[in-house]
Design a protein around this motif. Structure first.
Motif, PDB file in Angstrom:
ATOM      1  N   ASN A  67     -19.868   0.043 -27.736  1.00 19.43           N
ATOM      2  CA  ASN A  67     -18.698   0.194 -26.876  1.00 19.43           C
ATOM      3  C   ASN A  67     -18.348   1.673 -26.709  1.00 19.43           C
ATOM      4  O   ASN A  67     -19.090   2.557 -27.142  1.00 19.43           O
ATOM      5  CB  ASN A  67     -17.519  -0.625 -27.411  1.00 19.43           C
ATOM      6  CG  ASN A  67     -16.986  -0.113 -28.742  1.00 19.43           C
ATOM      7  OD1 ASN A  67     -17.337   0.984 -29.198  1.00 19.43           O
ATOM      8  ND2 ASN A  67     -16.141  -0.893 -29.386  1.00 19.43           N
ATOM      9  N   SER A  73     -20.635  -3.849 -30.284  1.00 22.02           N
ATOM     10  CA  SER A  73     -19.556  -4.755 -29.906  1.00 22.02           C
ATOM     11  C   SER A  73     -20.024  -5.637 -28.760  1.00 22.02           C
ATOM     12  O   SER A  73     -20.851  -5.239 -27.950  1.00 22.02           O
ATOM     13  CB  SER A  73     -18.315  -3.964 -29.494  1.00 22.02           C
ATOM     14  OG  SER A  73     -17.255  -4.822 -29.106  1.00 22.02           O
ATOM     15  N   GLY A  74     -19.470  -6.840 -28.694  1.00 22.85           N
ATOM     16  CA  GLY A  74     -19.815  -7.731 -27.599  1.00 22.85           C
ATOM     17  C   GLY A  74     -20.974  -8.645 -27.923  1.00 22.85           C
ATOM     18  O   GLY A  74     -21.457  -8.701 -29.053  1.00 22.85           O
ATOM     19  N   ASP A 136     -12.807  -1.720 -32.151  1.00 24.80           N
ATOM     20  CA  ASP A 136     -13.630  -2.817 -31.633  1.00 24.80           C
ATOM     21  C   ASP A 136     -12.762  -4.054 -31.479  1.00 24.80           C
ATOM     22  O   ASP A 136     -12.539  -4.798 -32.442  1.00 24.80           O
ATOM     23  CB  ASP A 136     -14.806  -3.087 -32.577  1.00 24.80           C
ATOM     24  CG  ASP A 136     -15.673  -4.253 -32.110  1.00 24.80           C
ATOM     25  OD1 ASP A 136     -15.518  -4.678 -30.955  1.00 24.80           O
ATOM     26  OD2 ASP A 136     -16.509  -4.723 -32.910  1.00 24.80           O
ATOM     27  N   GLU A 138     -13.344  -6.821 -30.235  1.00 26.59           N
ATOM     28  CA  GLU A 138     -14.040  -8.085 -30.432  1.00 26.59           C
ATOM     29  C   GLU A 138     -14.592  -8.247 -31.846  1.00 26.59           C
ATOM     30  O   GLU A 138     -15.354  -9.170 -32.106  1.00 26.59           O
ATOM     31  CB  GLU A 138     -15.186  -8.218 -29.421  1.00 26.59           C
ATOM     32  CG  GLU A 138     -14.711  -8.322 -27.985  1.00 26.59           C
ATOM     33  CD  GLU A 138     -15.824  -8.640 -27.016  1.00 26.59           C
ATOM     34  OE1 GLU A 138     -16.940  -8.940 -27.479  1.00 26.59           O
ATOM     35  OE2 GLU A 138     -15.583  -8.598 -25.804  1.00 26.59           O
ATOM     36  N   ASN A 139     -14.178  -7.388 -32.753  1.00 33.94           N
ATOM     37  CA  ASN A 139     -14.688  -7.495 -34.117  1.00 33.94           C
ATOM     38  C   ASN A 139     -14.238  -8.815 -34.741  1.00 33.94           C
ATOM     39  O   ASN A 139     -13.042  -9.104 -34.817  1.00 33.94           O
ATOM     40  CB  ASN A 139     -14.205  -6.317 -34.957  1.00 33.94           C
ATOM     41  CG  ASN A 139     -14.845  -6.303 -36.325  1.00 33.94           C
ATOM     42  OD1 ASN A 139     -14.402  -6.996 -37.246  1.00 33.94           O
ATOM     43  ND2 ASN A 139     -15.889  -5.524 -36.474  1.00 33.94           N
ATOM     44  N   ASN A 143     -10.457  -9.783 -36.293  1.00 31.90           N
ATOM     45  CA  ASN A 143      -9.674 -10.799 -35.587  1.00 31.90           C
ATOM     46  C   ASN A 143      -9.304 -11.947 -36.506  1.00 31.90           C
ATOM     47  O   ASN A 143      -8.153 -12.406 -36.512  1.00 31.90           O
ATOM     48  CB  ASN A 143     -10.462 -11.317 -34.378  1.00 31.90           C
ATOM     49  CG  ASN A 143     -10.258 -10.466 -33.142  1.00 31.90           C
ATOM     50  OD1 ASN A 143      -9.161 -10.435 -32.585  1.00 31.90           O
ATOM     51  ND2 ASN A 143     -11.294  -9.773 -32.706  1.00 31.90           N
ATOM     52  N   ARG A 165      -8.248 -15.401 -28.375  1.00 29.31           N
ATOM     53  CA  ARG A 165      -9.339 -14.428 -28.352  1.00 29.31           C
ATOM     54  C   ARG A 165     -10.564 -14.973 -29.087  1.00 29.31           C
ATOM     55  O   ARG A 165     -11.692 -14.868 -28.608  1.00 29.31           O
ATOM     56  CB  ARG A 165      -8.876 -13.122 -28.995  1.00 29.31           C
ATOM     57  CG  ARG A 165      -9.875 -11.978 -28.877  1.00 29.31           C
ATOM     58  CD  ARG A 165      -9.353 -10.754 -29.608  1.00 29.31           C
ATOM     59  NE  ARG A 165      -8.071 -10.319 -29.065  1.00 29.31           N
ATOM     60  CZ  ARG A 165      -7.222  -9.524 -29.710  1.00 29.31           C
ATOM     61  NH1 ARG A 165      -7.505  -9.091 -30.928  1.00 29.31           N
ATOM     62  NH2 ARG A 165      -6.096  -9.156 -29.147  1.00 29.31           N
ATOM     63  N   LYS A 168     -12.983 -17.605 -27.524  1.00 30.44           N
ATOM     64  CA  LYS A 168     -13.841 -17.088 -26.457  1.00 30.44           C
ATOM     65  C   LYS A 168     -15.049 -16.326 -27.007  1.00 30.44           C
ATOM     66  O   LYS A 168     -15.940 -15.949 -26.254  1.00 30.44           O
ATOM     67  CB  LYS A 168     -13.035 -16.171 -25.532  1.00 30.44           C
ATOM     68  CG  LYS A 168     -11.925 -16.886 -24.770  1.00 30.44           C
ATOM     69  CD  LYS A 168     -11.096 -15.902 -23.971  1.00 30.44           C
ATOM     70  CE  LYS A 168      -9.943 -16.600 -23.259  1.00 30.44           C
ATOM     71  NZ  LYS A 168      -9.075 -15.623 -22.540  1.00 30.44           N
ATOM     72  N   LEU A 169     -15.037 -16.075 -28.315  1.00 27.22           N
ATOM     73  CA  LEU A 169     -16.101 -15.292 -28.931  1.00 27.22           C
ATOM     74  C   LEU A 169     -17.079 -16.216 -29.654  1.00 27.22           C
ATOM     75  O   LEU A 169     -16.788 -16.730 -30.728  1.00 27.22           O
ATOM     76  CB  LEU A 169     -15.513 -14.274 -29.915  1.00 27.22           C
ATOM     77  CG  LEU A 169     -14.530 -13.254 -29.328  1.00 27.22           C
ATOM     78  CD1 LEU A 169     -13.934 -12.384 -30.440  1.00 27.22           C
ATOM     79  CD2 LEU A 169     -15.222 -12.372 -28.296  1.00 27.22           C
TER      80      LEU A 169
END
Length: 286
Positions: A67, A73-74, A136, A138-139, A143, A165, A168-169
């Protein structure tokens, strides 16, 4: 305290064992030709992307984009190793002196958050997890940690944001995070966030096959909505995967005692337990 030598990853340099030298792990870059603008102002430019690459086996590697803060990330994807060697360029110095230190500091921040949460220091934990998410968003560990912190404090609205969140991951439901997503789901139910728990466990079942504990937790979530047919359906799946699971047997017997089961329940239970099994569900303990 005396200064200690700063260690950096070997990244395949001289001195590493042969198997480590041949293993691909680190940062690679790719370049794409993209068009910018429209009409007469349109021009072509080269776009460079950085990827964290980790070899899985002799033929495949896993890649994940970096990122803007230069940490992986991602979404991850698996590509042939030959494609990496042919189309991507290694960036060993960038990995050693930029990416690896940032990854290490991110992990340290999350670890501090975990320690604070385990000690019941929820506001200090929240501070550390939020710092990690600034690096990050999306970590997965950060989260989950922040979501658990909010749930443990009973702050349902904040926990809801984290829940939305996480579902969605896809990476949240990978095996390496299994203990975290189990704990998160249990806490959703404890806070009586039953709809969220049901959605959460259903998503987990899409990602993880043949897990008796997930089916059992889905059953418990359906039970809260008085959807007894769906409850029984997932309890049967639990017993098919693990005929010895006492919690599921006790749950079924409780439902049978309170006339919550369909008429053909006994036949389905015997089938789930196996034709040779004579073991009946145990009475529900007080």
């Amino acid at each position: 305290m005396a200064d200690t030598e700063k260690k950096v990853p070997d990244n395949g340099r001289a001195g590493a064992p042969e198997e480590e030298k041949s293993r691909i792990q680190g940062v690679f870059s790719s370049q794409n030709l993209v068009k910018v603008g429209t009409g007469s102002t349109q021009k072509k430019t080269i776009q460079k992307m950085y990827w964290y690459v980790n070899q899985l086996d002799d033929e495949n590697v896993e890649i994940q984009p970096l990122n803007v803060n230069y940490v992986p990330s991602g979404p991850k994807k698996i590509v042939p190793k030959d494609e990496i060697l042919e189309k991507f360029s290694p960036e060993p110095e960038f990995y050693t002196y930029t990416v690896f230190p940032k990854m290490r500091e991110l992990n340290k921040t999350i670890a501090r958050g975990d320690r604070h949460r385990k000690k019941g220091e929820s506001y200090s934990a929240e501070f550390e997890y939020n710092n990690a998410l600034k690096v990050d968003i999306e970590n997965i560990r950060a989260n989950f940690g922040l979501g658990l912190t909010y749930l443990e404090r009973g702050e349902k609205e904040k926990a809801q944001d984290i829940f939305e969140r996480l579902v969605k991951l896809d990476a949240a439901f990978e095996d390496e995070h299994k203990h975290l997503f189990n704990e998160f789901g249990i806490n959703l139910r404890k806070q009586k966030m039953y709809q969220q728990a049901l959605e959460y466990y259903t998503k987990a079942l899409e990602m993880v096959e043949n897990d008796e504990n997930l089916h059992y937790n889905v059953a418990r979530a359906y039970f809260e909505f008085k959807k007894y047919d769906k409850t029984f359906e997932h309890l049967l799946e639990t017993l098919k995967l693990n005929p010895e699971m006492e919690h599921a047997k006790k749950f079924i017997m409780y439902m049978k005692k309170h006339n919550m089961l369909p008429q053909d329940a006994d036949a389905k239970i015997k089938q789930a337990l196996g034709k040779k099994s004579r073991q009946e569900p145990a009475e529900k303990s007080n």
